[in-house]
Each structure stands twice: as structure tokens, then as C-alpha cells.
Design a protein around this motif. Structure first.
Motif, PDB file in Angstrom:
ATOM      1  N   SER A 142      47.945  15.934 130.347  1.00  0.00           N
ATOM      2  CA  SER A 142      47.937  16.219 128.887  1.00  0.00           C
ATOM      3  C   SER A 142      49.477  16.847 128.410  1.00  0.00           C
ATOM      4  N   SER A 185      51.789  14.164 114.322  1.00  0.00           N
ATOM      5  CA  SER A 185      51.318  12.988 114.207  1.00  0.00           C
ATOM      6  C   SER A 185      52.190  12.053 113.431  1.00  0.00           C
ATOM      7  N   SER A 188      47.012   7.732 125.189  1.00  0.00           N
ATOM      8  CA  SER A 188      46.351   8.121 124.035  1.00  0.00           C
ATOM      9  C   SER A 188      46.904   9.183 123.440  1.00  0.00           C
ATOM     10  N   ARG A 189      46.379   9.550 121.967  1.00  0.00           N
ATOM     11  CA  ARG A 189      46.944  10.808 121.422  1.00  0.00           C
ATOM     12  C   ARG A 189      45.868  11.373 120.575  1.00  0.00           C
ATOM     13  N   ASP A 190      45.594  12.522 120.253  1.00  0.00           N
ATOM     14  CA  ASP A 190      44.707  13.219 119.289  1.00  0.00           C
ATOM     15  C   ASP A 190      45.315  13.944 118.523  1.00  0.00           C
ATOM     16  N   ASN A 191      45.806  13.346 117.256  1.00  0.00           N
ATOM     17  CA  ASN A 191      46.638  14.211 116.283  1.00  0.00           C
ATOM     18  C   ASN A 191      46.145  15.506 115.659  1.00  0.00           C
ATOM     19  N   LYS A 214      44.634  17.673 117.426  1.00  0.00           N
ATOM     20  CA  LYS A 214      44.813  18.508 118.579  1.00  0.00           C
ATOM     21  C   LYS A 214      46.458  18.807 118.986  1.00  0.00           C
ATOM     22  N   THR A 252      48.037  16.517 120.611  1.00  0.00           N
ATOM     23  CA  THR A 252      48.109  16.496 122.244  1.00  0.00           C
ATOM     24  C   THR A 252      48.082  14.886 122.632  1.00  0.00           C
ATOM     25  N   TYR A 261      47.877  12.268 125.781  1.00  0.00           N
ATOM     26  CA  TYR A 261      47.304  12.120 127.004  1.00  0.00           C
ATOM     27  C   TYR A 261      47.817  10.990 127.924  1.00  0.00           C
TER      28      TYR A 261
END
Length: 115
Positions: free
Chosen positions: A20, A29, A69-72, A74, A76, A78
Motif C-alpha cells: 500500500s 486522483s 490499483s488505486r482508491d482515490n 482513500k 491510496t 496498491y
């Protein structure tokens, strides 16, 4: 700007790890992002890239084994790493995609794969 990588460790060949990268101080983002790695005595290399829209690209050496992958929401990034090999042993860093050093480098996270 702060990038904090985590999730590394010691794993046997064939094992898996999930890295992470928590980003702060940036509009996460709007930036393409990438995972880089540096093995002892070698140059830092880009192993996985993700665009702002979620398109991905991988170094040939990790294709089919690693997933970025990404979690905009959060802020974060990965990296899911499967079927790990001893040659994957390195310190892993996140940074702007295909623009290494655009952000200050974090401390990285050590991945060690034993045979």
C-alpha cells in the motif's frame, strides 16, 4: 507531499504480498501513479503504472503476477504481488507514474523473497 509505503515483508517463493502507498498533501486522483523497485546494486525501475482513468501497464518481468490499483477516495495506491520470485526482492516505492522523483520519495517497503 508525503508518500508512505507499507506491506512489505519476508515471503517464500510462490507467495503473495499486498503493498500500500498512502499519499497526503496532493490531489491524488489527478496523477498517474507507479510502483518502482530498487534491488541492491541495481537502478530503480518502474514495475507497474496506473493512469488517472485506471488503465494499467506492467514491466515484462511482473506481467501476469502483479496487479496495480488505486482508491482515490482513500488516496491510496496498491500493488498485489502473486507468485513472487527471489528476483522480486527489492525496496518498493510509489511515485508519479513514468515520472520518478516528481514527488519526494518515501522510505519504501522492503520485499524479500526466499527460495
Amino acid at each position: 507531499v508525503q508518500l508512505v509505503e507499507s506491506g512489505g515483508g519476508l515471503v517464500q517463493a510462490g507467495g503473495s504480498l499486498r503493498l500500500s502507498c498512502a499519499a497526503s498533501g496532493i490531489s491524488f486522483s489527478i496523477y498517474p501513479m507507479g510502483w518502482y523497485r530498487q534491488a541492491p546494486g541495481k537502478q530503480r525501475e518502474l514495475v507497474a503504472y496506473i493512469s488517472t482513468g485506471g488503465s494499467t501497464d506492467y514491466a515484462d518481468s511482473v506481467k501476469g503476477r502483479f496487479t496495480i490499483s488505486r482508491d482515490n477516495a482513500k488516496n491510496t495506491l496498491y500493488l498485489q504481488m502473486n507468485s513472487l520470485k527471489p528476483e522480486d526482492t527489492a525496496v518498493y516505492y510509489c511515485n508519479a507514474g513514468r515520472n520518478p522523483g516528481y514527488f519526494s520519495w518515501g522510505q519504501g517497503t522492503q520485499v524479500t523473497v526466499s527460495s
